[in-house]
Design an enzyme around this catalytic site. Structure first.
Site, PDB file in Angstrom:
ATOM      1  N   ASN A  83     -23.899 -22.257  40.665  1.00 50.73           N
ATOM      2  CA  ASN A  83     -24.401 -21.150  41.467  1.00 50.73           C
ATOM      3  C   ASN A  83     -25.919 -21.041  41.326  1.00 50.73           C
ATOM      4  O   ASN A  83     -26.484 -21.276  40.251  1.00 50.73           O
ATOM      5  CB  ASN A  83     -23.692 -19.834  41.143  1.00 50.73           C
ATOM      6  CG  ASN A  83     -23.655 -19.482  39.673  1.00 50.73           C
ATOM      7  OD1 ASN A  83     -23.719 -20.344  38.806  1.00 50.73           O
ATOM      8  ND2 ASN A  83     -23.542 -18.192  39.395  1.00 50.73           N
ATOM      9  N   GLU A 105     -28.679 -18.304  42.175  1.00 49.91           N
ATOM     10  CA  GLU A 105     -28.892 -16.916  42.589  1.00 49.91           C
ATOM     11  C   GLU A 105     -30.317 -16.716  43.103  1.00 49.91           C
ATOM     12  O   GLU A 105     -31.172 -17.590  42.969  1.00 49.91           O
ATOM     13  CB  GLU A 105     -28.582 -15.979  41.413  1.00 49.91           C
ATOM     14  CG  GLU A 105     -27.127 -16.072  41.002  1.00 49.91           C
ATOM     15  CD  GLU A 105     -26.691 -15.024  39.995  1.00 49.91           C
ATOM     16  OE1 GLU A 105     -27.556 -14.377  39.367  1.00 49.91           O
ATOM     17  OE2 GLU A 105     -25.452 -14.859  39.839  1.00 49.91           O
ATOM     18  N   CYS A 136     -22.914 -19.973  46.038  1.00 54.63           N
ATOM     19  CA  CYS A 136     -21.894 -20.271  45.029  1.00 54.63           C
ATOM     20  C   CYS A 136     -21.877 -21.758  44.681  1.00 54.63           C
ATOM     21  O   CYS A 136     -22.245 -22.612  45.497  1.00 54.63           O
ATOM     22  CB  CYS A 136     -20.507 -19.900  45.541  1.00 54.63           C
ATOM     23  SG  CYS A 136     -20.228 -18.144  45.759  1.00 54.63           S
ATOM     24  N   GLU A 159     -19.418 -23.840  44.469  1.00 57.07           N
ATOM     25  CA  GLU A 159     -18.543 -24.674  45.305  1.00 57.07           C
ATOM     26  C   GLU A 159     -19.259 -25.113  46.587  1.00 57.07           C
ATOM     27  O   GLU A 159     -19.141 -26.260  47.016  1.00 57.07           O
ATOM     28  CB  GLU A 159     -17.272 -23.911  45.682  1.00 57.07           C
ATOM     29  CG  GLU A 159     -16.429 -23.475  44.498  1.00 57.07           C
ATOM     30  CD  GLU A 159     -16.775 -22.084  43.974  1.00 57.07           C
ATOM     31  OE1 GLU A 159     -17.976 -21.734  43.918  1.00 57.07           O
ATOM     32  OE2 GLU A 159     -15.840 -21.354  43.610  1.00 57.07           O
ATOM     33  N   CYS A 207     -14.278 -17.851  45.601  1.00 58.04           N
ATOM     34  CA  CYS A 207     -14.372 -16.648  46.438  1.00 58.04           C
ATOM     35  C   CYS A 207     -13.913 -16.966  47.863  1.00 58.04           C
ATOM     36  O   CYS A 207     -13.762 -18.126  48.259  1.00 58.04           O
ATOM     37  CB  CYS A 207     -15.796 -16.101  46.431  1.00 58.04           C
ATOM     38  SG  CYS A 207     -16.933 -16.979  47.521  1.00 58.04           S
ATOM     39  N   CYS A 249     -16.137 -19.317  49.970  1.00 59.98           N
ATOM     40  CA  CYS A 249     -16.031 -20.732  49.585  1.00 59.98           C
ATOM     41  C   CYS A 249     -14.702 -21.329  50.032  1.00 59.98           C
ATOM     42  O   CYS A 249     -14.647 -22.497  50.428  1.00 59.98           O
ATOM     43  CB  CYS A 249     -16.219 -20.886  48.081  1.00 59.98           C
ATOM     44  SG  CYS A 249     -17.929 -20.602  47.560  1.00 59.98           S
TER      45      CYS A 249
HETATM   46  N1  THU Z   1     -19.809 -17.398  42.213  1.00 60.28           N
HETATM   47  C1  THU Z   1     -19.603 -18.726  42.427  1.00 60.28           C
HETATM   48  O1  THU Z   1     -20.495 -19.552  42.172  1.00 60.28           O
HETATM   49  N2  THU Z   1     -18.421 -19.126  42.926  1.00 60.28           N
HETATM   50  C2  THU Z   1     -17.390 -18.290  43.226  1.00 60.28           C
HETATM   51  O2  THU Z   1     -16.375 -18.729  43.764  1.00 60.28           O
HETATM   52  C3  THU Z   1     -17.477 -16.869  42.884  1.00 60.28           C
HETATM   53  C4  THU Z   1     -18.820 -16.377  42.499  1.00 60.28           C
HETATM   54  C5  THU Z   1     -21.099 -16.945  41.688  1.00 60.28           C
HETATM   55  C6  THU Z   1     -21.948 -16.167  42.662  1.00 60.28           C
HETATM   56  C7  THU Z   1     -22.800 -15.342  41.743  1.00 60.28           C
HETATM   57  O3  THU Z   1     -23.929 -16.112  41.385  1.00 60.28           O
HETATM   58  C8  THU Z   1     -21.950 -15.139  40.512  1.00 60.28           C
HETATM   59  O4  THU Z   1     -20.891 -16.076  40.589  1.00 60.28           O
HETATM   60  C9  THU Z   1     -21.361 -13.735  40.401  1.00 60.28           C
HETATM   61  O5  THU Z   1     -20.692 -13.388  41.560  1.00 60.28           O
END
Ligand code: THU
Length: 135
Positions: free
Chosen positions: A45, A47, A56, A58, A87, A90
């Site tokens: 991820n 941010e 994310c 994925e 999520c 994704c």
């Molecule tokens: N996140 C992912 O990388 N993949 C997911 O399927 C769920 C959430 C990340 C996004 C954010 O940076 C952190 O997790 C908290 O939501």
């Protein structure tokens, strides 16, 4: 499915997580996506201070793979505390290229690993076939 290849994918996802840029949530996620060719693409991820621009792990892995010419995938491992499933966003983006993909759910430290299919996670998915006026 080859168990050694699955274990490799899971280990690569664990290592990919180490590169996560998650200063806002503190929640680090790593992914490893295996193309049918055998190539593995990693993601973490990434941010942003404008929170909604966060990507994310994925989708990072998937877009890296597609941008390098891969469009068919058999499995993805996702590593985060508690071994969460991807999520909703994704799931939809994965469905575009690999509706039958196997999804390994991995905790950074604990075993065992969960295994589900994208179809289980996203039943009745919307896809491009609905956009075809002849169907
Ligand atoms: N996140 C992912 O990388 N993949 C997911 O399927 C769920 C959430 C990340 C996004 C954010 O940076 C952190 O997790 C908290 O939501």
């Amino acid at each position: 499915m080859n168990e050694d290849l699955d274990m490799e994918l899971i280990q690569v996802a664990r290592e990919a997580r180490e590169l996560a840029y998650a200063p806002y949530s503190g929640f680090q996620v790593g992914s490893a996506l295996r193309a049918r060719s055998g190539r593995i693409f990693t993601g973490c991820n990434v941010e942003n201070s404008s929170y909604g621009l966060t990507i994310c792990s994925e989708r990072v892995a998937l877009t890296k793979a597609v941008s390098e010419g891969e469009r068919e995938f058999d499995s993805i491992a996702v590593c985060a505390p508690g071994a969460p499933a991807p999520c909703g966003a994704c799931r939809q983006v994965l469905n575009e290229f690999c509706p039958d993909v196997a999804v390994f759910l991995v905790d950074p430290h604990a075993t065992p690993v969960g295994k589900v299919t994208l179809k289980q996670l996203l039943p009745s998915a919307f896809d491009g076939s609905f956009l075809d006026p002849t169907s």
